[in-house]
Design a protein around this motif. Sequence first.
Motif, PDB file in Angstrom:
ATOM      1  N   SER A 160      -8.936  -0.282  -1.841  1.00  0.00           N
ATOM      2  CA  SER A 160      -9.985   0.699  -1.529  1.00  0.00           C
ATOM      3  C   SER A 160     -11.042   0.802  -2.618  1.00  0.00           C
ATOM      4  O   SER A 160     -12.158   1.240  -2.356  1.00  0.00           O
ATOM      5  N   ALA A 220       0.810  -1.228   0.000  1.00  0.00           N
ATOM      6  CA  ALA A 220       0.000   0.000   0.000  1.00  0.00           C
ATOM      7  C   ALA A 220       0.838   1.271   0.000  1.00  0.00           C
ATOM      8  O   ALA A 220       0.413   2.293  -0.565  1.00  0.00           O
ATOM      9  N   HIS A 239      -3.425   5.562  -4.334  1.00  0.00           N
ATOM     10  CA  HIS A 239      -4.646   5.250  -3.604  1.00  0.00           C
ATOM     11  C   HIS A 239      -4.523   3.816  -3.099  1.00  0.00           C
ATOM     12  O   HIS A 239      -3.948   2.965  -3.767  1.00  0.00           O
ATOM     13  N   HIS A 240      -5.053   3.548  -1.930  1.00  0.00           N
ATOM     14  CA  HIS A 240      -4.889   2.232  -1.310  1.00  0.00           C
ATOM     15  C   HIS A 240      -5.327   1.127  -2.277  1.00  0.00           C
ATOM     16  O   HIS A 240      -6.399   1.216  -2.883  1.00  0.00           O
TER      17      HIS A 240
END
Length: 441
Positions: free
Chosen positions: A105, A96, A101-102
């Motif tokens: 997610s 991550a 962005h994760h």
Amino acid sequence: MSGTDTARSVTGEDEVVDLCRELIRIDTSNYGDHSGPGERKAAEYVAEKLAEVGLEPEIFESHPGRASTVARIEGEDPSRPALLIHGHTDVVPANAVDWTHHPFSGEIADGCVWGRGAVDMKDMDAMTLAVVRDRLRSGRKPPRDVVLAFLADEEAGGTYGARHLVDNHPHLFEGVTEAISEVGGFSFTVSEQRRLYLIQTAEKGMHWMKLTVAGTAGHGSMIHRDNAITELSEAVARLGRHTFPVRVTKTTRAFLDELGDALGTELDPEDMEGTLAKLGGIAKLIGATLSNTANPTQLGAGYKVNVIPGEATAHVDGRFLPGHEEEFLADLDRILGPKVRREDVHSDKAVETTFDGALVDAMQSALVAEDPAAKAIPYMLSGGTDAKSFDDLGIRGFGFAPLKLPPELDFAGMFHGVDERVPVDGLKFGVRVLDRFLDAS
């Protein structure tokens, strides 16, 4: 408006993005050793989505947590040969901290859905679910039976997914003659008047190998002529630097001819640098289909700085072209030399089919209906998919997960890469194309 009417008013385009995001949020990281979370949660999610529209999906668990989901849709004419649509729900791991962005997610940003699996291959899983749910809600049967398979373990060779089902539950695929799945159907923009959609009709075979050299253990302070690390390192370096000869298969020849016509220039496979320079963002995908490849990926030896170990090991990802396995293995043994013991960790065959027939016609017509500049052309995948396992049942496989992509998107770099993402518009385009494809197939 009744609840039923509300449900029916939801289209595949309406829900494909949410389906993709929800799948991405289910961590199905496959480390190749059962240490990951497994695919059970994703299998249950898929089964629930299929059951909601009247199907009777089955979940098959080959090992605790390693689960696949299979369902069959009855077609208008069940006497016709059936079509298989298969996708895998596992993904390669992601760190991550490296991502914008994760990775789990399912974030929407810059017009894309971000996350591990966005293109490999929860996008196609979501498009398939969206199309099937839309058709079943509205009572639109496909022309023939369609088998749906959402599979575990593709990223580690398919042993606990497709391979398990083919070996232990072949009845699930009774009557199936053709299949579609990942890494095909995506666009390569030549100009506003011409977009080529690459259909995967061939895959390289694989030999994932462990190399071992035995030496004489001893004290690190001594002069030592029989050092396993030295011998292995030299062999691995020879292999890593070796350039395998160009071998042009039927699929690659057809691809180069079609692309050359579109570009208005001849593409010479013997001039790899010149040819790849003309391929833009797809050079990564195509370059490795011009020859066999063998890439060292892991090294291991020793346990203390002042102890010379008695053994050293390495792992190599080897891929061979259809029809060139024997040549590949002979080259490996010659390059590595007699002191290196080579053993397969996982191996699988190369597959290749012709680019013709009613299914290919259905792909082309569905693409053109949504993109008048579209032309479908065949290409070879340098990696492998679950199509190898289904080939053992006589099922002819194609990569057809349709996406219309922005020309600037490094699509090849998305596979197993950082910041993997898929355009929202591309997902909706894929739903429309797959829906038309099912009607025409």
